[in-house]
Design a protein around this motif. Structure first.
Motif: not given
Length: 321
Positions: A1-15, A20-26, A56-61
């Motif tokens: 099946m085709t990957v439609m959403v690909d999240v790789d080491r996603l991080v979000k900081r507020f100060g 969100v600390n390094g979430i990866s999923l597809s 995102p602060s870092s990582g990709t989606a």
């Protein structure tokens, strides 16, 4: 099946706070992903990043191959997003709001009307089309939110609490709609209703403190429970003591609990050690002892139990180990 959403080491900081600390999923086409976690776990923040509403602060989606940071317009074109609370222009009528959304999506004339009619029919809004949104019930507002999300028939849907505020009939309708759409889309659902995961999701992830703690089908998640292979059976109360004594001798039995159902029937639950399968051995033993069993089944617990196990401190530690 085709990957439609690909999240790789996603991080979000507020100060200094890491939401969100390094979430990866597809998520692949045809999948409905349940997105679970306690309040404050980072679910909504993650969904907002996937939808392109937070950077995102870092990582990709990536959504349909488009990066949310560098190509947010293409991401939004590929996605239907229903945020928490279904925000809208509440002074508009439902009809006017959906026409506005169609225009925003680049739909005009007959094409726009066809899209509106399809969305209205799918979420059952015909009776309130000309009412101002601000006078609608919470449930109808959620349905308006769903209608705007599916209006342009996107390949990806991100739905934050899609059945919040709906009555049981409305919940059933929305769940049926999600299942009907699932074959041609990738769908992410944030929910606190764990029965919803079993009803519509092909897979679920659980996050806590901004980190991914578990990822699997409902059956795979249930296997994390220490008493997943527990067995329950019902016998005549007159035979309860004999039944308990008989199964006590079965290999790998760690504990036996009895519960009176009424004057005539007793339920006995047998918990194995080391999560070993014991159903066949218990059934054979009871049959051999001539116990009149009226019901026997694997009493494996439910997703509520899994959720509590994984999202507590001890459960999170076990899950990460």
């Amino acid at each position: 099946m085709t990957v439609m959403v690909d999240v790789d080491r996603l991080v979000k900081r507020f100060g200094d706070f890491v939401a969100v600390n390094g979430i990866s999923l597809s998520v692949k086409k045809g999948e409905v992903l349940g997105f679970l976690g306690p309040n404050g776990a980072g679910k909504t923040t993650t969904m907002r990043m996937i939808a392109g509403f937070l950077t995102p602060s870092s990582g990709t989606a990536r959504v349909c191959g488009h990066d949310v940071a560098t190509d947010p317009i293409r991401v939004k074109q590929s996605m239907g997003y229903m945020p928490e609370g279904s925000p809208s222009y509440e002074d508009m009528s439902v009809r006017a709001f959906l026409k506005f959304i169609a225009a925003v999506r680049g739909l005009e004339g007959a094409e726009a009307q066809k899209a509106i009619d399809r969305a209205v029919e799918r979420v059952v809004l015909a009776d309130v089309l000309d009412r101002p949104i601000d006078v609608l019930s919470k449930g109808y507002k959620r349905r308006v939110g769903m209608a705007q999300a599916i209006l342009h028939d996107p390949p990806v849907l991100v739905l934050d609490e899609p059945t919040d505020g709906l009555d049981p009939n409305q919940k059933h309708h929305v769940r049926s709609l999600i299942k009907d759409m699932a074959a041609e889309k990738a769908i992410i659902i944030s929910t606190h209703i764990l029965e919803e995961v079993e009803a519509v999701c092909t897979r679920a992830v659980i996050i806590g403190r901004g980190e991914l703690l578990a990822d699997g089908t409902s059956a795979e998640l249930l296997k994390r429970l220490p008493d997943y292979h527990a067995v329950a059976f019902v016998v005549p109360t007159a035979q309860a003591d004999a039944a308990a004594a008989a199964v006590q001798g079965v290999a790998n039995v760690a504990a036996i609990n009895t519960q009176s159902l009424d004057a005539a029937q007793t339920k006995i639950r047998v918990v194995p050690s080391q999560n070993a399968p014991i159903l066949a051995a218990v059934a054979e033993t009871l049959k051999g002892k001539g116990i009149a069993v009226t019901e026997i089944y694997q009493d494996r617990g439910n997703l509520d139990d899994v959720f509590r196990l994984i999202t507590t401190s001890s459960g999170a530690t076990k899950s990460a180990a």
